[in-house]
Design an enzyme around this catalytic site. Structure first.
Site, PDB file in Angstrom:
ATOM      1  N   ASN A 226      -8.910   4.132  -0.389  1.00 32.64           N
ATOM      2  CA  ASN A 226      -9.128   5.031   0.492  1.00 32.64           C
ATOM      3  C   ASN A 226      -8.495   6.341   0.367  1.00 32.64           C
ATOM      4  O   ASN A 226      -9.104   7.545   0.697  1.00 32.64           O
ATOM      5  CB  ASN A 226      -8.886   4.601   2.113  1.00 32.64           C
ATOM      6  CG  ASN A 226      -9.663   3.381   2.257  1.00 32.64           C
ATOM      7  OD1 ASN A 226     -10.891   3.255   2.014  1.00 32.64           O
ATOM      8  ND2 ASN A 226      -9.394   2.464   3.289  1.00 32.64           N
TER       9      ASN A 226
ATOM     10  N   ASN B  43      -6.219   7.233   4.786  1.00 31.67           N
ATOM     11  CA  ASN B  43      -7.933   7.598   4.322  1.00 31.67           C
ATOM     12  C   ASN B  43      -8.120   9.208   4.670  1.00 31.67           C
ATOM     13  O   ASN B  43      -9.071   9.416   4.666  1.00 31.67           O
ATOM     14  CB  ASN B  43      -8.800   6.734   5.190  1.00 31.67           C
ATOM     15  CG  ASN B  43      -8.348   6.898   6.683  1.00 31.67           C
ATOM     16  OD1 ASN B  43      -7.581   7.583   7.075  1.00 31.67           O
ATOM     17  ND2 ASN B  43      -9.109   6.111   7.696  1.00 31.67           N
TER      18      ASN B  43
ATOM     19  N   ASP C 276      -0.870   2.643  -5.286  1.00 32.12           N
ATOM     20  CA  ASP C 276      -1.112   1.363  -5.285  1.00 32.12           C
ATOM     21  C   ASP C 276      -2.368   0.964  -6.077  1.00 32.12           C
ATOM     22  O   ASP C 276      -3.282   1.754  -6.027  1.00 32.12           O
ATOM     23  CB  ASP C 276      -0.840   0.432  -4.123  1.00 32.12           C
ATOM     24  CG  ASP C 276      -1.803   0.974  -2.962  1.00 32.12           C
ATOM     25  OD1 ASP C 276      -2.004   1.930  -2.781  1.00 32.12           O
ATOM     26  OD2 ASP C 276      -2.464  -0.066  -2.503  1.00 32.12           O
TER      27      ASP C 276
ATOM     28  N   HIS D 147       0.878  -1.302   0.105  1.00 31.76           N
ATOM     29  CA  HIS D 147      -0.072   0.145  -0.188  1.00 31.76           C
ATOM     30  C   HIS D 147       0.795   1.277   0.163  1.00 31.76           C
ATOM     31  O   HIS D 147       0.407   2.346  -0.224  1.00 31.76           O
ATOM     32  CB  HIS D 147      -0.985  -0.131   1.205  1.00 31.76           C
ATOM     33  CG  HIS D 147      -2.174   0.583   1.113  1.00 31.76           C
ATOM     34  ND1 HIS D 147      -2.989   0.630  -0.046  1.00 31.76           N
ATOM     35  CD2 HIS D 147      -3.081   1.311   1.817  1.00 31.76           C
ATOM     36  CE1 HIS D 147      -4.084   1.350   0.192  1.00 31.76           C
ATOM     37  NE2 HIS D 147      -4.422   1.665   1.270  1.00 31.76           N
TER      38      HIS D 147
END
Length: 241
Positions: free
Chosen positions: A112, A66, A91, A19
């Site tokens: 997110n 997020n 990603d 991520h």
């Protein structure tokens, strides 16, 4: 002036996660292109330099994934930039590792970080989607994105990051064809090095960073420019099965 944003999660706990590949790519660009040291700015870490003829600010939001839009929005307002002058590296579950695609606008596909950026600045920014592969089932997505790349993927990931850095000038200039050409050439270079001196001429990369989970992607958006590393992936497939 351009703002290039890499998405990820702050801290050593996440540094090597799939991520966090956006952070990894920005670290590579900053090192290879002689950017200033990273400094706290815009609720993130920022570095300044040039790519081709463009003045560029690199930004790694430190808000956690997020809430990335808070950092991006603050930087855009201070630098007086429009979404068209922003490039986000992130990603992408829907692409295989080693595959990158350029696009402008479109949905966030459950990511997110992109969802937050959409909320703060809209969707009309440019993106480099960096493939991390999908684990095959939505219940495994969180563990996949918050896990590190497999050992079998490390050489391919390193070559991909080198390629992104080498193609950073065309990326900043919005030249998708040149970006793809550089990436394709970069994919073949390790084989040439092995046949020659056995050494790669690029400078060594920095330590890698990390990030948090994204929901499984929806269907792909239109207006994408595929940039694959097929030769490299085929070679790795033979080597690692």
């Amino acid at each position: 002036m351009l703002l290039i944003v890499g998405l990820g999660n702050p801290g050593t706990k996440y540094a090597g996660n799939r991520h966090n590949v956006g952070f990894m790519a920005l670290d590579r660009i900053a090192t290879d292109h002689g950017f200033s040291p990273w400094k706290p700015r815009f609720q993130g870490l920022a570095a300044e330099g040039r790519l081709g003829g463009d003045r560029v600010t690199l930004l790694k939001p430190q808000t956690f994934m997020n809430e990335s839009g808070r950092s991006v929005g603050e930087a855009m307002r201070y630098l007086k930039l429009t979404p068209a002058e922003v490039i986000v590296l992130h990603d992408e579950l829907d692409l295989a590792p080693g595959v990158c695609r350029l696009k402008t606008g479109g949905g966030h596909a459950g990511h997110n970080g992109l969802r937050s950026i959409h909320q703060h600045v809209g969707e009309a920014y440019r993106r480099l989607r960096i493939g991390i592969g999908h684990p095959g089932h939505k219940d495994r997505v969180t563990g996949h994105v918050l896990g590190d790349f497999a050992k079998a993927e490390e050489a391919m990931v390193d070559e991909m990051l080198r390629g992104i850095s080498k193609a950073a000038g065309p990326l900043a200039a919005g030249d998708g064809a040149a970006f793809g050409s550089v990436m394709a050439g970069r994919a073949a270079q390790p084989q040439k090095s092995a046949q020659g001196s056995g050494r790669d001429s690029d400078p060594p990369g920095p330590a890698r960073p990390r990030t948090e989970p994204a929901a499984p992607p929806a269907g792909g958006d239109a207006a994408e420019q595929p940039v694959t590393m097929a030769d490299r992936l085929r070679a790795l497939g033979k080597r690692f099965g």
